[in-house]
Design an enzyme around this catalytic site. Sequence first.
Site, PDB file in Angstrom:
ATOM      1  N   ASP A  75      13.369  47.487  56.539  1.00 49.12           N
ATOM      2  CA  ASP A  75      13.857  48.168  57.749  1.00 49.12           C
ATOM      3  C   ASP A  75      15.400  48.146  57.765  1.00 49.12           C
ATOM      4  O   ASP A  75      16.063  49.176  57.996  1.00 49.12           O
ATOM      5  CB  ASP A  75      13.284  47.424  58.976  1.00 49.12           C
ATOM      6  CG  ASP A  75      13.419  48.180  60.279  1.00 49.12           C
ATOM      7  OD1 ASP A  75      13.803  49.361  60.250  1.00 49.12           O
ATOM      8  OD2 ASP A  75      13.134  47.577  61.333  1.00 49.12           O
ATOM      9  N   SER A 118       4.154  44.844  55.941  1.00 47.74           N
ATOM     10  CA  SER A 118       3.712  43.543  56.501  1.00 47.74           C
ATOM     11  C   SER A 118       3.738  42.372  55.519  1.00 47.74           C
ATOM     12  O   SER A 118       3.408  41.258  55.906  1.00 47.74           O
ATOM     13  CB  SER A 118       2.301  43.614  57.118  1.00 47.74           C
ATOM     14  OG  SER A 118       2.351  44.221  58.384  1.00 47.74           O
ATOM     15  N   VAL A 164       8.330  39.377  56.103  1.00 48.93           N
ATOM     16  CA  VAL A 164       8.391  38.391  57.198  1.00 48.93           C
ATOM     17  C   VAL A 164       7.118  38.377  58.060  1.00 48.93           C
ATOM     18  O   VAL A 164       6.854  37.390  58.730  1.00 48.93           O
ATOM     19  CB  VAL A 164       9.639  38.556  58.105  1.00 48.93           C
ATOM     20  CG1 VAL A 164      10.910  38.344  57.320  1.00 48.93           C
ATOM     21  CG2 VAL A 164       9.667  39.884  58.804  1.00 48.93           C
TER      22      VAL A 164
END
Length: 181
Positions: A46, A133, A136
């Site tokens: 991200d 997923s 983290v």
Amino acid sequence: MKTETKNTINSNIMQIEIRKGNITKIKVDAIVNAANSSLLGGGGVDGAIHRVGGKQILEACIEIRNRQGKCKTGEAIATTAGNLPAKFVIHTVGPIWNNNEEKCSKLLADCYKNSLKLAESLDVKTISFPNISTGVYRFPKELAGKIAMDEVKKFHSERLEKVIFVCFDDENEEIYTKLLE
Ligand code: AR6
């Protein structure tokens, strides 16, 4: 980091490809982001997507958030890709692993399914996925890989030509390569 093609198979008319490397460097129509429900960015993939894509992506995320609220786990929304080599970024929110295998698996499958559906509606021909997923959010990598591959293989598309699984770490690369065999 150099990105190299590892393996490919054809599923329906769709080609599935595995690559090792950085998702921000691979040219596709849509890059999928492993976001969080705030849509305001974070670390991992991200962070890399927002960093390379630039502030247009965050601005578009904020606009969507203001209009429809946070993005629920398993859902997906699309924005501009800013400076990335793509037309769109599809942001999806993976589940945080909590040992409820059934619930987490369904939510992770939803991420892939909803991202593919959204891509189809945007007339996307090529799409890249990170290993959602498995950073983290601590989803077991082997199970996550199996779910990702199953969802892509059973997705019937009229338009999608290529799905690229971009593996950042050696373990995921090995898992996906085995799954493709
Ligand atoms: N290209 C491809 N894959 C990457 C890259 C990259 N540049 N960087 C990391 N990965 P993660 P999650 C891999 O933690 O587990 C964020 O803070 C990484 O090795 O990015 O879904 C969000 O804002 C791993 O295999 O995402 C959320 O808060 C995979 O991407 C939270 O992390 C996913 O790791 C989401 O956690």
